[in-house]
Design a protein around this motif. Structure first.
Motif, PDB file in Angstrom:
ATOM      1  N   ASP A 194      21.800 -64.258  45.351  1.00  0.00           N
ATOM      2  CA  ASP A 194      20.713 -64.436  44.395  1.00  0.00           C
ATOM      3  C   ASP A 194      21.151 -65.380  43.279  1.00  0.00           C
ATOM      4  O   ASP A 194      21.680 -64.932  42.279  1.00  0.00           O
ATOM      5  CB  ASP A 194      20.320 -63.070  43.824  1.00  0.00           C
ATOM      6  N   ASN A 195      20.982 -66.717  43.398  1.00  0.00           N
ATOM      7  CA  ASN A 195      20.247 -67.264  44.508  1.00  0.00           C
ATOM      8  C   ASN A 195      20.904 -68.562  44.981  1.00  0.00           C
ATOM      9  O   ASN A 195      20.247 -69.578  45.190  1.00  0.00           O
ATOM     10  CB  ASN A 195      18.791 -67.495  44.106  1.00  0.00           C
ATOM     11  N   ALA A 196      22.240 -68.510  45.141  1.00  0.00           N
ATOM     12  CA  ALA A 196      22.914 -69.677  45.714  1.00  0.00           C
ATOM     13  C   ALA A 196      22.428 -69.948  47.131  1.00  0.00           C
ATOM     14  O   ALA A 196      22.405 -71.100  47.572  1.00  0.00           O
ATOM     15  CB  ALA A 196      24.431 -69.472  45.704  1.00  0.00           C
ATOM     16  N   THR A 197      22.000 -68.882  47.849  1.00  0.00           N
ATOM     17  CA  THR A 197      21.510 -69.098  49.212  1.00  0.00           C
ATOM     18  C   THR A 197      20.236 -69.931  49.229  1.00  0.00           C
ATOM     19  O   THR A 197      20.091 -70.858  50.033  1.00  0.00           O
ATOM     20  CB  THR A 197      21.259 -67.755  49.923  1.00  0.00           C
ATOM     21  N   GLY A 198      19.297 -69.610  48.343  1.00  0.00           N
ATOM     22  CA  GLY A 198      18.062 -70.390  48.287  1.00  0.00           C
ATOM     23  C   GLY A 198      18.303 -71.821  47.849  1.00  0.00           C
ATOM     24  O   GLY A 198      17.708 -72.763  48.373  1.00  0.00           O
ATOM     25  N   MET A 199      19.222 -72.002  46.871  1.00  0.00           N
ATOM     26  CA  MET A 199      19.537 -73.344  46.400  1.00  0.00           C
ATOM     27  C   MET A 199      20.235 -74.149  47.483  1.00  0.00           C
ATOM     28  O   MET A 199      19.909 -75.321  47.725  1.00  0.00           O
ATOM     29  CB  MET A 199      20.419 -73.241  45.154  1.00  0.00           C
ATOM     30  N   ALA A 200      21.198 -73.521  48.165  1.00  0.00           N
ATOM     31  CA  ALA A 200      21.891 -74.202  49.259  1.00  0.00           C
ATOM     32  C   ALA A 200      20.919 -74.533  50.384  1.00  0.00           C
ATOM     33  O   ALA A 200      21.032 -75.584  51.031  1.00  0.00           O
ATOM     34  CB  ALA A 200      23.023 -73.320  49.785  1.00  0.00           C
ATOM     35  N   GLY A 201      19.946 -73.649  50.616  1.00  0.00           N
ATOM     36  CA  GLY A 201      18.941 -73.913  51.640  1.00  0.00           C
ATOM     37  C   GLY A 201      18.121 -75.147  51.327  1.00  0.00           C
ATOM     38  O   GLY A 201      17.821 -75.949  52.226  1.00  0.00           O
ATOM     39  N   ALA A 202      17.748 -75.326  50.058  1.00  0.00           N
ATOM     40  CA  ALA A 202      16.968 -76.504  49.675  1.00  0.00           C
ATOM     41  C   ALA A 202      17.786 -77.788  49.858  1.00  0.00           C
ATOM     42  O   ALA A 202      17.260 -78.816  50.307  1.00  0.00           O
ATOM     43  CB  ALA A 202      16.497 -76.370  48.226  1.00  0.00           C
ATOM     44  N   ILE A 203      19.072 -77.730  49.505  1.00  0.00           N
ATOM     45  CA  ILE A 203      19.936 -78.898  49.691  1.00  0.00           C
ATOM     46  C   ILE A 203      20.093 -79.212  51.176  1.00  0.00           C
ATOM     47  O   ILE A 203      20.001 -80.381  51.600  1.00  0.00           O
ATOM     48  CB  ILE A 203      21.313 -78.657  49.045  1.00  0.00           C
ATOM     49  N   GLU A 204      20.302 -78.175  51.986  1.00  0.00           N
ATOM     50  CA  GLU A 204      20.476 -78.385  53.426  1.00  0.00           C
ATOM     51  C   GLU A 204      19.190 -78.905  54.073  1.00  0.00           C
ATOM     52  O   GLU A 204      19.236 -79.782  54.950  1.00  0.00           O
ATOM     53  CB  GLU A 204      20.924 -77.089  54.094  1.00  0.00           C
ATOM     54  N   LEU A 234       7.213 -73.321  48.708  1.00  0.00           N
ATOM     55  CA  LEU A 234       7.996 -72.316  49.424  1.00  0.00           C
ATOM     56  C   LEU A 234       9.163 -71.914  48.529  1.00  0.00           C
ATOM     57  O   LEU A 234      10.170 -72.621  48.440  1.00  0.00           O
ATOM     58  CB  LEU A 234       8.516 -72.878  50.754  1.00  0.00           C
ATOM     59  N   ASN A 235       9.009 -70.812  47.839  1.00  0.00           N
ATOM     60  CA  ASN A 235      10.031 -70.321  46.923  1.00  0.00           C
ATOM     61  C   ASN A 235      11.014 -69.457  47.698  1.00  0.00           C
ATOM     62  O   ASN A 235      10.655 -68.398  48.222  1.00  0.00           O
ATOM     63  CB  ASN A 235       9.374 -69.506  45.800  1.00  0.00           C
ATOM     64  N   ASN A 236      12.260 -69.911  47.782  1.00  0.00           N
ATOM     65  CA  ASN A 236      13.290 -69.167  48.504  1.00  0.00           C
ATOM     66  C   ASN A 236      14.187 -68.453  47.519  1.00  0.00           C
ATOM     67  O   ASN A 236      14.914 -69.081  46.761  1.00  0.00           O
ATOM     68  CB  ASN A 236      14.109 -70.124  49.365  1.00  0.00           C
ATOM     69  N   ASP A 237      14.132 -67.140  47.547  1.00  0.00           N
ATOM     70  CA  ASP A 237      14.889 -66.342  46.597  1.00  0.00           C
ATOM     71  C   ASP A 237      15.536 -65.186  47.342  1.00  0.00           C
ATOM     72  O   ASP A 237      14.868 -64.213  47.689  1.00  0.00           O
ATOM     73  CB  ASP A 237      13.953 -65.822  45.507  1.00  0.00           C
ATOM     74  N   MET A 238      16.825 -65.336  47.624  1.00  0.00           N
ATOM     75  CA  MET A 238      17.634 -64.391  48.392  1.00  0.00           C
ATOM     76  C   MET A 238      17.311 -64.475  49.888  1.00  0.00           C
ATOM     77  O   MET A 238      16.429 -63.789  50.379  1.00  0.00           O
ATOM     78  CB  MET A 238      17.471 -62.958  47.878  1.00  0.00           C
ATOM     79  N   ILE A 239      18.048 -65.323  50.576  1.00  0.00           N
ATOM     80  CA  ILE A 239      17.818 -65.516  52.014  1.00  0.00           C
ATOM     81  C   ILE A 239      19.116 -65.334  52.803  1.00  0.00           C
ATOM     82  O   ILE A 239      19.281 -65.913  53.877  1.00  0.00           O
ATOM     83  CB  ILE A 239      17.200 -66.899  52.304  1.00  0.00           C
ATOM     84  N   GLY A 240      20.031 -64.484  52.278  1.00  0.00           N
ATOM     85  CA  GLY A 240      21.322 -64.370  52.940  1.00  0.00           C
ATOM     86  C   GLY A 240      21.849 -62.965  53.173  1.00  0.00           C
ATOM     87  O   GLY A 240      23.000 -62.801  53.551  1.00  0.00           O
ATOM     88  N   ASN A 241      21.027 -61.940  52.988  1.00  0.00           N
ATOM     89  CA  ASN A 241      21.523 -60.573  53.166  1.00  0.00           C
ATOM     90  C   ASN A 241      20.833 -59.899  54.346  1.00  0.00           C
ATOM     91  O   ASN A 241      19.609 -59.942  54.461  1.00  0.00           O
ATOM     92  CB  ASN A 241      21.267 -59.743  51.906  1.00  0.00           C
ATOM     93  N   ILE A 242      21.604 -59.259  55.205  1.00  0.00           N
ATOM     94  CA  ILE A 242      21.029 -58.558  56.364  1.00  0.00           C
ATOM     95  C   ILE A 242      21.282 -57.062  56.335  1.00  0.00           C
ATOM     96  O   ILE A 242      20.734 -56.330  57.149  1.00  0.00           O
ATOM     97  CB  ILE A 242      21.557 -59.137  57.692  1.00  0.00           C
ATOM     98  N   TYR A 300      22.205 -65.832  59.284  1.00  0.00           N
ATOM     99  CA  TYR A 300      20.862 -65.472  58.841  1.00  0.00           C
ATOM    100  C   TYR A 300      20.324 -66.498  57.831  1.00  0.00           C
ATOM    101  O   TYR A 300      19.162 -66.915  57.914  1.00  0.00           O
ATOM    102  CB  TYR A 300      20.897 -64.087  58.222  1.00  0.00           C
ATOM    103  N   CYS A 301      21.182 -66.905  56.911  1.00  0.00           N
ATOM    104  CA  CYS A 301      20.791 -67.927  55.940  1.00  0.00           C
ATOM    105  C   CYS A 301      20.370 -69.209  56.651  1.00  0.00           C
ATOM    106  O   CYS A 301      19.407 -69.872  56.247  1.00  0.00           O
ATOM    107  CB  CYS A 301      21.960 -68.189  54.988  1.00  0.00           C
ATOM    108  N   LYS A 302      21.074 -69.544  57.718  1.00  0.00           N
ATOM    109  CA  LYS A 302      20.714 -70.722  58.516  1.00  0.00           C
ATOM    110  C   LYS A 302      19.323 -70.560  59.124  1.00  0.00           C
ATOM    111  O   LYS A 302      18.513 -71.505  59.116  1.00  0.00           O
ATOM    112  CB  LYS A 302      21.746 -70.939  59.620  1.00  0.00           C
ATOM    113  N   LYS A 303      19.024 -69.382  59.643  1.00  0.00           N
ATOM    114  CA  LYS A 303      17.721 -69.156  60.264  1.00  0.00           C
ATOM    115  C   LYS A 303      16.587 -69.329  59.257  1.00  0.00           C
ATOM    116  O   LYS A 303      15.578 -69.980  59.550  1.00  0.00           O
ATOM    117  CB  LYS A 303      17.672 -67.757  60.877  1.00  0.00           C
ATOM    118  N   LEU A 304      16.748 -68.752  58.073  1.00  0.00           N
ATOM    119  CA  LEU A 304      15.672 -68.853  57.088  1.00  0.00           C
ATOM    120  C   LEU A 304      15.566 -70.255  56.508  1.00  0.00           C
ATOM    121  O   LEU A 304      14.468 -70.704  56.156  1.00  0.00           O
ATOM    122  CB  LEU A 304      15.858 -67.811  55.982  1.00  0.00           C
TER     123      LEU A 304
END
Length: 448
Positions: free
Chosen positions: A149-159, A206-214, A342-346
């Motif tokens: 929360d929320n490096a995953t969402g930020m990294a997702g936008a960069i990727e 598309l607001n991505n907020d926490m996309i890395g926890n399973i 999982y982060c990759k999938k989202l």
């Protein structure tokens, strides 16, 4: 001869209406788990990214984090022949604006725009939050890695920017890191107002907020399910008479769950089911989690469609917590808890949604419907530049998703014989020559 022509026309209509785009599968494959892992690690290693934290250090605080994010967008742009316009968008938030703003702060967003070739002023936006926090939202000095929360969402936008910058799209795409989320959604407010002032036509946020926890606090482990939060109707209207007219219309014709953000959510759902059927998207009929908020809300407030994409099972001991160990339980949002497959999938879910929308023609602006006391439903819509045909969707009145559809070719009105208007809800999407569809439009006119 005439029969042969009609058969060919029917075959062509089915092909255009049902085809998939092979590049979407290439986009899924191109999303890199290793790059996501590296970027989340880099962001977490800034120590804290609290909105009020240090802005001068090169290694710690939100200033260092946003400069690194901008440098990544700049690198991506350089690799695609300067295809991204990268800039800071910022607003001053004064001390006392709310209880979490304990000193004056410049809330700075990092924006990267990939211009569309045909509709440069139409934008699909993917956002992640830059900032992080611990238990006390005013504590801007303690370690707050904010890995999920929320490096995953930020990294997702960069990727997503790395992957999609390799392609050209008709519509524009924005990749953005928003600040000030934990202090009161200030970054989203600033960019939404900027968009309004510059007359941006936003297709969706598309607001991505926490996309890395399973692994949820409830003990459930699930690496396929994710939630799509969206509000039911547009909430920017304040005129009492207009509100009364809309309420009356919904009472007699439906539409209580068919606002622009809800249609965007259905688009994400359908795109995921088409190209990533192994995933399990859940439509959640709520703006956000119970009593909570996210950075899509400020865009909704100004009339833009927006939603939140996030994990299905949260772990509350790993969010908004001081880093500590109590009774054998480790608290804190640290790097080792992030599940990167999982982060990759989202991230891929976002990328294919944006690629599909950015490749599609605009939605019809006007959709009329009629068929009262008839054994058929009649629809009529305004023509769309760039559309090679149109698709009528319908669903049971209790269904969350568009379950039935028919491609009707290059016409602007059509009658669905034998489909009783009383029993279903309807909408229309424009279809491009490449097979990509616009967001579905719920009828906004009644035909008598």
């Amino acid at each position: 001869m005439k029969t042969t022509f009609l058969a060919l026309a029917l075959l062509l209509s089915i092909t255009i209406g049902a085809q998939t785009d092979s590049k979407i599968y290439d986009i899924i494959d191109a999303v890199s788990e290793d790059r996501l892992r590296s970027d989340v690690k880099t962001l977490a290693d800034f120590g804290t990214r609290h909105t009020l934290s240090d802005t001068l250090s090169e290694t710690r605080g939100i200033g260092a984090a946003r400069r690194w994010i901008k440098s990544e967008f700049d690198k991506i742009s350089k690799e695609c022949d300067n295809c991204l316009k990268v800039f800071y968008q910022k607003d001053l938030v004064e001390k006392g604006t709310n209880q979490r703003i304990v000193k004056d702060v410049m809330v700075v967003n990092v924006v990267a725009i990939q211009r569309g070739t045909k509709y440069p002023n139409r934008y699909i936006v993917m956002s992640g939050d830059i900032d992080s926090r611990v238990s006390d939202p005013t504590d801007y000095t303690s370690d707050s890695p904010g890995a999920n929360d929320n490096a995953t969402g930020m990294a997702g936008a960069i990727e997503a920017a790395r992957v999609l910058s390799k392609y050209k799209f008709e519509n524009s795409i924005i990749y953005v890191g928003l600040s000030g989320e934990e202090q009161g959604l200030f970054g989203g407010q600033g960019l939404a107002k900027y968009a309004k002032a510059n007359d941006w036509e936003i297709i969706g946020v598309l607001n991505n907020d926490m996309i890395g926890n399973i692994t949820g606090v409830d003990g459930v482990v699930d690496n396929r399910t994710f939630r799509i939060f969206s509000e039911p109707i547009t909430t920017d209207i304040t005129d009492p008479q207009q509100l009364a007219r809309q309420a009356r219309g919904r009472r007699f014709y439906g539409g209580e769950v068919d606002g622009i953000s809800r249609q965007l959510a259905r688009y994400v759902y359908n795109t995921t089911n088409t190209y990533m059927p192994e995933m399990n998207p859940i439509m959640v009929y709520r703006l956000d989690r119970f009593g909570r908020g996210g950075h899509h809300r400020p865009f909704n407030d100004l009339g833009f469609p927006g939603l939140r994409i996030m994990e299905a099972h949260e772990n509350y001991i790993q969010q908004h917590q001081d880093i500590r160990e109590e009774n054998g339980i480790k608290y804190g949002d640290t790097f080792e808890h992030v599940n990167f497959p999982y982060c990759k999938k989202l991230t891929a879910v976002n990328a294919i949604t944006m690629a599909s929308l950015a490749s599609a023609p605009p939605s019809p602006k006007e959709v009329g419907i009629g068929g009262i006391v008839e054994a058929s439903a009649k629809l009529k819509w305004s023509p769309v530049d760039g559309a090679k045909g149109y698709k009528i969707y319908w669903r049971d009145t209790t269904s969350p998703t568009w379950d039935y559809s028919r491609f009707v070719g290059d016409v602007t009105e059509f009658t669905l014989e034998g489909i009783v208007i009383d029993n279903f809800l309807f909408g229309v999407a424009a279809v491009g020559e490449n097979g990509h569809e616009s967001v579905v439009v719920f009828p906004n006119q009644i035909m008598r």
